[in-house]
Structures are given as C-alpha cells and as structure tokens.
Design an enzyme around this catalytic site. Structure first.
Site, PDB file in Angstrom:
ATOM      1  N   CYS A   2       0.812  -1.211   0.000  1.00 15.18           N
ATOM      2  CA  CYS A   2       0.000   0.000   0.000  1.00 15.18           C
ATOM      3  C   CYS A   2       0.847   1.263   0.000  1.00 15.18           C
ATOM      4  O   CYS A   2       1.898   1.320   0.633  1.00 15.18           O
ATOM      5  CB  CYS A   2      -0.885   0.031   1.234  1.00 15.18           C
ATOM      6  SG  CYS A   2      -1.928  -1.394   1.402  1.00 15.18           S
ATOM      7  N   ARG A  27       5.897  -0.966  -5.753  1.00 11.02           N
ATOM      8  CA  ARG A  27       5.788  -1.710  -4.493  1.00 11.02           C
ATOM      9  C   ARG A  27       4.753  -2.827  -4.577  1.00 11.02           C
ATOM     10  O   ARG A  27       4.684  -3.673  -3.692  1.00 11.02           O
ATOM     11  CB  ARG A  27       5.391  -0.757  -3.364  1.00 11.02           C
ATOM     12  CG  ARG A  27       6.427   0.318  -3.124  1.00 11.02           C
ATOM     13  CD  ARG A  27       5.829   1.505  -2.414  1.00 11.02           C
ATOM     14  NE  ARG A  27       5.439   1.193  -1.058  1.00 11.02           N
ATOM     15  CZ  ARG A  27       5.938   1.788   0.010  1.00 11.02           C
ATOM     16  NH1 ARG A  27       6.837   2.717  -0.112  1.00 11.02           N
ATOM     17  NH2 ARG A  27       5.541   1.465   1.202  1.00 11.02           N
ATOM     18  N   TRP A  74      -2.954  -2.949  -1.485  1.00 18.73           N
ATOM     19  CA  TRP A  74      -2.598  -4.359  -1.609  1.00 18.73           C
ATOM     20  C   TRP A  74      -3.472  -5.075  -0.595  1.00 18.73           C
ATOM     21  O   TRP A  74      -3.336  -4.874   0.611  1.00 18.73           O
ATOM     22  CB  TRP A  74      -1.113  -4.542  -1.303  1.00 18.73           C
ATOM     23  CG  TRP A  74      -0.603  -5.917  -1.558  1.00 18.73           C
ATOM     24  CD1 TRP A  74      -0.235  -6.463  -2.758  1.00 18.73           C
ATOM     25  CD2 TRP A  74      -0.376  -6.944  -0.579  1.00 18.73           C
ATOM     26  NE1 TRP A  74       0.194  -7.747  -2.580  1.00 18.73           N
ATOM     27  CE2 TRP A  74       0.132  -8.076  -1.268  1.00 18.73           C
ATOM     28  CE3 TRP A  74      -0.543  -7.029   0.803  1.00 18.73           C
ATOM     29  CZ2 TRP A  74       0.457  -9.265  -0.623  1.00 18.73           C
ATOM     30  CZ3 TRP A  74      -0.219  -8.206   1.445  1.00 18.73           C
ATOM     31  CH2 TRP A  74       0.279  -9.314   0.730  1.00 18.73           C
ATOM     32  N   ASN A 103      -2.592   2.677   5.387  1.00 17.10           N
ATOM     33  CA  ASN A 103      -1.679   1.535   5.219  1.00 17.10           C
ATOM     34  C   ASN A 103      -1.587   0.849   6.569  1.00 17.10           C
ATOM     35  O   ASN A 103      -1.538   1.526   7.603  1.00 17.10           O
ATOM     36  CB  ASN A 103      -0.259   1.994   4.855  1.00 17.10           C
ATOM     37  CG  ASN A 103      -0.179   2.554   3.457  1.00 17.10           C
ATOM     38  OD1 ASN A 103      -1.155   2.533   2.710  1.00 17.10           O
ATOM     39  ND2 ASN A 103       0.992   3.044   3.099  1.00 17.10           N
ATOM     40  N   GLY A 104      -1.492  -0.489   6.564  1.00 12.93           N
ATOM     41  CA  GLY A 104      -1.346  -1.200   7.832  1.00 12.93           C
ATOM     42  C   GLY A 104      -2.548  -2.088   8.102  1.00 12.93           C
ATOM     43  O   GLY A 104      -3.369  -2.341   7.205  1.00 12.93           O
ATOM     44  N   GLU A 482      17.144 -19.507  -3.339  1.00 18.05           N
ATOM     45  CA  GLU A 482      16.799 -18.268  -4.031  1.00 18.05           C
ATOM     46  C   GLU A 482      16.384 -18.556  -5.478  1.00 18.05           C
ATOM     47  O   GLU A 482      15.454 -17.944  -5.994  1.00 18.05           O
ATOM     48  CB  GLU A 482      17.999 -17.294  -3.972  1.00 18.05           C
ATOM     49  CG  GLU A 482      17.879 -16.024  -4.784  1.00 18.05           C
ATOM     50  CD  GLU A 482      16.713 -15.118  -4.400  1.00 18.05           C
ATOM     51  OE1 GLU A 482      16.031 -15.377  -3.378  1.00 18.05           O
ATOM     52  OE2 GLU A 482      16.466 -14.152  -5.145  1.00 18.05           O
ATOM     53  N   LYS A 486      12.789 -17.554  -7.000  1.00 20.60           N
ATOM     54  CA  LYS A 486      12.621 -16.728  -8.213  1.00 20.60           C
ATOM     55  C   LYS A 486      11.656 -17.414  -9.178  1.00 20.60           C
ATOM     56  O   LYS A 486      10.763 -16.787  -9.719  1.00 20.60           O
ATOM     57  CB  LYS A 486      13.951 -16.498  -8.944  1.00 20.60           C
ATOM     58  CG  LYS A 486      14.917 -15.523  -8.327  1.00 20.60           C
ATOM     59  CD  LYS A 486      14.499 -14.078  -8.382  1.00 20.60           C
ATOM     60  CE  LYS A 486      13.667 -13.687  -7.226  1.00 20.60           C
ATOM     61  NZ  LYS A 486      14.184 -13.220  -6.019  1.00 20.60           N
ATOM     62  N   GLU A 489       8.051 -17.361  -7.812  1.00 20.79           N
ATOM     63  CA  GLU A 489       7.490 -16.002  -7.749  1.00 20.79           C
ATOM     64  C   GLU A 489       6.955 -15.538  -9.098  1.00 20.79           C
ATOM     65  O   GLU A 489       5.887 -14.941  -9.179  1.00 20.79           O
ATOM     66  CB  GLU A 489       8.575 -14.994  -7.322  1.00 20.79           C
ATOM     67  CG  GLU A 489       8.809 -14.910  -5.839  1.00 20.79           C
ATOM     68  CD  GLU A 489       9.903 -13.893  -5.485  1.00 20.79           C
ATOM     69  OE1 GLU A 489       9.700 -13.117  -4.559  1.00 20.79           O
ATOM     70  OE2 GLU A 489      10.968 -13.875  -6.156  1.00 20.79           O
ATOM     71  N   HIS A 505      16.643 -38.362   1.567  1.00 23.71           N
ATOM     72  CA  HIS A 505      15.799 -38.369   2.767  1.00 23.71           C
ATOM     73  C   HIS A 505      14.384 -37.897   2.469  1.00 23.71           C
ATOM     74  O   HIS A 505      13.668 -37.486   3.375  1.00 23.71           O
ATOM     75  CB  HIS A 505      16.439 -37.505   3.864  1.00 23.71           C
ATOM     76  CG  HIS A 505      17.784 -38.011   4.279  1.00 23.71           C
ATOM     77  ND1 HIS A 505      17.957 -39.220   4.911  1.00 23.71           N
ATOM     78  CD2 HIS A 505      19.023 -37.507   4.116  1.00 23.71           C
ATOM     79  CE1 HIS A 505      19.238 -39.429   5.132  1.00 23.71           C
ATOM     80  NE2 HIS A 505      19.911 -38.405   4.655  1.00 23.71           N
ATOM     81  N   LYS A 604       6.208  -5.510  -3.465  1.00 21.50           N
ATOM     82  CA  LYS A 604       7.644  -5.231  -3.417  1.00 21.50           C
ATOM     83  C   LYS A 604       8.093  -4.878  -2.005  1.00 21.50           C
ATOM     84  O   LYS A 604       9.154  -5.253  -1.552  1.00 21.50           O
ATOM     85  CB  LYS A 604       7.928  -4.061  -4.367  1.00 21.50           C
ATOM     86  CG  LYS A 604       9.374  -3.662  -4.459  1.00 21.50           C
ATOM     87  CD  LYS A 604      10.080  -4.553  -5.434  1.00 21.50           C
ATOM     88  CE  LYS A 604      11.572  -4.480  -5.324  1.00 21.50           C
ATOM     89  NZ  LYS A 604      12.213  -5.722  -5.702  1.00 21.50           N
TER      90      LYS A 604
END
Ligand code: G6P
Length: 609
Positions: A2, A27, A74, A103-104, A482, A486, A489, A505, A604
């Site tokens: 947001c 963002r 968001w 926001n929040g 990572e 990627k 995502e 295992h 973001k």
C-alpha cells in the site's frame, strides 16, 4: 504494498497525486484511488486496474481539486475490488464528510465495526480501513486535527493514515503508528506520503514522522504532535529521492533490465572500498565489532537467503557463530538473547514491517549493537540501526528481487572480511586477494549474463513443467533456495530447493522423467559428493540441468544438460551462480506469459505484518 500520497495546495493537485501513485507502483498493488475536495463536497475515483487507467478515468470525468489524498492498495481485508479500494468515505458515499486512506492493519476492527454499526453506520466495504473513517466521522468535533488525535487512541495495530474533511477544505491530517509516513514541505503547499520517493520532483524537504506522531497540514503551516499529544519538533531533511523508475531501454521487463544492471550496481556498491575498514559501516563500527562475539541476522524473503549465504561466509572466514532467523518468526518466538550479539538486518526496502519489528524485539532483549544492510538510505531500518551499509542497487522495480540481492551479498562479503580483520583473522595477503576478487566481480558477472542464449533454450523446456527441484551444497544451498523462489514467484511453477545431500531423505521420491532438477555445481570441495547426488537423480530418470563451473568435467549427456559458468569464483561464487538462476526464472516466466514485473499476489515492499 500500500502507498499513500496526500496534498493541500492552491493548485489542482490531481497530477501530483497521480504522479506520486505512479512512483509507488513498483511496491505492488491491486487497486488504487484518489479523493478530492471539490466545490464543498468530496469526490473520488477508484479502480482495480493500473494507476494509468485511474488517470484516464480522472481525466474523462474532469476531477480536479486543491486538497486530496490518493492510495495504492494491496489487499489484506477484503478482495481487490473497487468497493474495497481507498479512499474510504464516511458517513456514506453520497453524503461524505470524511475521506481517508490507510496503510497497515487495524487489529480491533471487528470490535469497532460492531460498535459503529450499532451507532447506525452502514459499511460499504470489507476493509479494516473503513472503521477508521467512520470512527473519525463519529468523533468529529469540528476540528479534524483534534479529532484524529483522539480517534487514533482507539486503534490497535499498525497504521499510517491521511484524512481530510468536507468542512475544512484546506487541511489534511495524517498519523502513523507502525507504518512509515513522511511529510513533504512546499511553498504555500504541503504533502504527505508513505515514502519520500512518491514526492520526488515535487519537494525534497522531507520530515520523517515518528511513531505515534499526528500532523496537521495546511497551506502555509504544519504542526506535529507526538504520541502524548505534545508539540513535537522534527528535523527537516533534504532528500534527493530517486526520480522514479528508470526507462526500460532495450529490455522487455524491469526484471531483465535489473538482472543486467548487476555488474554495474555490484561495482557501485563496492566503489571506494580500497581496503577493509570498519568505518565503512559507520563511525562506531570498530568499537561495536570489537564488542561482539556472535551474529544474529534477521530478514525476510530474498534478503533472508542473503543472510543464509552470509552465515557460511562469516563462520568460515571470521569464525564467529551466526544465527539467521526469518524475521516474522523471530519476533514472536522465545529465544535466548546474548548482549554481545551483532544484530544484522538485511532489507532492500528498509521498510519491511516484520524485519523492523524483529529488530525492535532484539533490541528490547538487550541486544543494542545493530547494523543494517539496506538499499534505501532514508528508510526506517537505517534510522533505527546504529550502523549501516547502504547498497547501491538503485531503484528495483521488478517485484522479484535480483540486483538488490547481489548487492546485499557484496555488502555482506565486505562485512565478513571486516569482522575477520577486527578479530585478527584476516592476513594482508588474504585481504589483497579478496579485494582483487571483489573488484573483478562486475567482469565475472557480465560473463555469466552472456550465457543468456543458452538459458533461454532451457527455459523453453521449463515453461512446460509444473514442478522443479533445485539442488545446491554448502554455500550454494541458499542460492538454490533463491533460484527456486525466483522461479515460483514469477513463473508460478512449484519449485523446492534442497541441500543435495538431503535428496535421499525424501525429495528423491518425487523424481521422475517429468521432474527437472536444477543443480548448482561449482568446482569446490563438495563437487565429488554432488556428482554422486546427481547420479541418484539420473538413476531415477530425473532430468538434470546443471550450472557447472568451467573445470568440473561435467559434460552433457542423456538426461544431463550442462551450462558452463566461465570461471570458478571461490567464496564469491554464489553471486555468479545466482545470476544464472535469475535468468532461468525470467525466461521461463516469459515463455509462460506471466506478468514478470508484477507477479500475482506479491508486493515489493511489505509494510504490513
Ligand atoms: C517482499 C519482496 C521480496 C523481498 C522481501 C523482503 O516479499 O517481494 O523481493 O525479498 O519482501 O523485503 P526487504 O525489503 O526487507 O528486503
């Protein structure tokens, strides 16, 4: 996540609000909106599309005003839908007196909703935000500044809000608790935003509000009170925020551009490092590094994987024990604090709510030696930490982090060497060797990026898969994590990463001809072990896609595809291998036609818990 922009001015403020929203777009958001004071009433325009579409919508309706607020949302409470988009009005859309963006997360919204419903308020959205609008309307005394100060006392949770009122046309009131908010000062006009970047090009005179602050913005004056309601002086800083996202140039997406910027920004991050000097991390760094005998790293997402990589470096070179914790877990678990710990937060944005909360939690446990590796020098994280190293990745627009990660790794390697030096564990020869390697990184990275055509050929295959396994050993295990992150995502392919020794295992049960297994094969001490793990995959028909260093003697064959990285880079090898994995994720997503720069459901900068 947001974003907020607000303004009180003597000119049509719509272009400033829209421009601010565009600067916050990177963002991540799913809806957006603007509300303005127009001829004695409140008007708004909201959209579940892009800010550019909201702009067209506003131009078509001719919406203009001198005072207004705007928001990118968001979704947390309630689906991404126009009715849930901010600004929210109270008491109703038709008879709006209060307009508010937030926001929040308000944790006691259920209780407040029940109370306000009892008072006759009819809710039009499923958001926690709408309760704040109705609460302020209900408590309105004729003075918005005074009302907001009283109203926020009823809120539990995290918020940054901006609000204006039909009866007070030249006033915007804003408040923060747990979510960032800044004030921008202009000439005869004033602004509020969640990030200084939103006001780039409008003003560079910025005040960072503190926890609990409430600010009254009028045309030619502003007034701040602290959490106790006492007048508060806050420093005005000149902030040269980036003037927004750079042009795409020859690239198709920001993510691709950012992957290819890595040689330059890693070089920038290490620019001026001619020797290992604690002062690079701040004036007090030498004293702090002398005092500590262990490291606690706190971070989220990709930054957490940078932390995991750093654990291998610091333990092996500086010989200090390192604990790496996911910030959202650490903040709530019972842990055993130790006062001689160096607490390191890693964050590209410097505003991640969980990482900030974890930092505060560590401090509350008596660990006051804090350092951040951060890409935003003006962020809350930098302000909260005693020491800082600012990476110079520049603005990263793609939601999936790439250049922020490799610059974090460069900074963390520098930290490793510095801690080793302070502990008497770095000889002059070693220092010279590592510095030379670090200086060569941009060239080494460029040669990895030159492998793009080979990676594209693999990506065509990957695009048809729904699952993938990533294997790495030792220092490359976090890089496998990572790489898998990627891929999931941006291509939405389910991907998991394992240290290769763990295959037998459990994950080996998943290996069939349909399962691509990406393997990171640097020419290090674990290479022979890794080759055995690869045999285990081949024996089950699994398809191996191996990023092998040039001198590993792994050659392509049936079910075994190899791309050779130009050189083995010792301890810094993770920085090279991850670039190849970024390219694989990018081109796979491209082949699947997903929204690479704005993957579904992700943001973001995650400023809520
Ligand atoms: C979000 C971003 C990730 C990032 C993570 C932590 O999930 O999409 O790219 O790694 O937040 O963010 P930070 O700003 O603290 O590094």
């Amino acid at each position: 996540m947001c974003g907020i922009v607000g303004a009180v001015a003597q000119r049509n403020i719509t272009p400033v609000l829209i421009e601010g929203l565009k600067r916050l777009e990177y963002r991540g958001y799913d809806s957006c909106g603007v509300a303005l004071h127009v001829d004695g009433h409140l008007a708004r325009s909201r959209s579940t599309s892009r800010v550019a579409d909201l702009e067209t919508q506003i131009q078509e309706t001719g919406l203009q005003g001198f005072t207004g607020i705007a928001h990118t949302r968001w979704a947390t409470h309630g689906a991404p839908a126009t009715k849930n988009a901010h600004p929210h009005f109270s008491p109703s859309s038709e008879d709006a007196r209060i307009a508010l963006v937030h926001n929040g997360i308000i944790e006691n919204h259920d209780e407040l909703r029940a109370e306000l419903t009892g008072l006759g308020y009819v809710f039009q959205s499923q958001t926690d935000t709408e309760v704040i609008a109705h609460l302020i309307d209900h408590m309105y005394t004729g003075d918005l500044f005074d009302t907001v100060q009283q109203a926020v006392k009823r809120l539990h949770g995290a918020y940054a809000i901006a609000v204006f009122c039909r009866e007070e046309p030249h006033r915007v009131v804003a408040a923060r608790q747990g979510s960032p908010l800044i004030v921008g000062l202009g000439k005869g006009e004033n602004f509020v935003a969640s990030d200084a970047m939103a006001l780039a090009g409008t003003t560079d005179q910025i005040i960072y509000l503190e926890e609990g602050d409430v600010v009254d913005l009028q045309l030619a004056r502003y007034w701040i009170v602290d959490v106790e309601g006492r007048p508060a002086e806050r420093e005005v800083k000149t902030v040269h925020a980036h003037t927004g996202a750079a042009e795409l140039g020859p690239y198709r997406h920001y993510m691709q551009k950012e992957i290819f910027e890595q040689p330059r920004v890693v070089g920038d991050t290490l620019e001026g490092v001619t020797g290992i000097m604690p002062e690079l991390f701040g004036d007090q760094a030498f004293r702090v590094f002398k005092e500590i005998d262990r490291v606690l790293i706190l971070a989220c997402g990709t930054s957490y994987y940078a932390g995991l990589t750093a654990k291998y470096w610091i333990e092996s070179v500086a010989k200090l024990p390192v604990n790496v914790e996911i910030a959202s877990e650490y903040r709530y678990r019972d842990s055993v604090p130790h006062p001689s710990t160096l607490v390191v937060t890693i964050s590209q944005s410097g505003e991640t709510a969980d990482t900030l909360a974890a930092l505060k939690h560590a401090r509350s446990l008596g660990m006051t030696n804090t350092l951040t590796i951060c890409n935003v020098s003006t962020s809350a994280m930098v302000r909260e930490c005693k020491l800082a190293y600012i990476t110079r990745a520049g603005v990263e627009v793609g939601v999936a982090s790439t250049k922020a990660f490799t610059t974090q790794l460069a900074a963390l390697f520098l930290l490793t060497l510095t801690l080793a030096q302070v502990n008497g564990r770095l000889t002059d020869e070693q220092e010279a060797h590592y510095l030379k390697q670090m200086r060569h990184l941009p060239v080494a990275l460029s040669s990895v990026l030159a492998l793009e055509p080979q990676v594209i050929a693999w990506a065509e295959e990957f695009a048809r898969k729904e699952n993938a396994l990533f294997l790495g050993r030792g220092i490359h295990y976090p890089i496998a994590l990572e790489g898998a992150l990627k891929l999931k995502e941006i291509s939405y392919i389910h991907a998991e990463a394992y240290p290769a020794g763990e295959l037998k295992h459990g994950p080996l049960a998943l290996v069939t001809e349909e399962m691509p297994v990406v393997t990171i094969a640097p020419n290090d001490a674990l290479l022979e072990k890794l080759k055995s793990n690869m045999q285990e995959v081949r024996a089950r028909g699994g398809q191996l896609y191996v990023f092998a260093d040039v001198d590993t003697h792994i050659t392509s064959g049936e079910g075994l595809h190899v791309i050779r990285l130009p050189e083995h880079y010792g301890l810094l090898s993770p920085i090279l291998h991850v670039a190849a994995l970024q390219l694989l994720a990018y081109h796979t997503a491209l082949a699947r036609g997903t929204d690479v720069d704005k993957p579904r459901n992700l943001a973001k900068s995650v400023t809520v818990e």
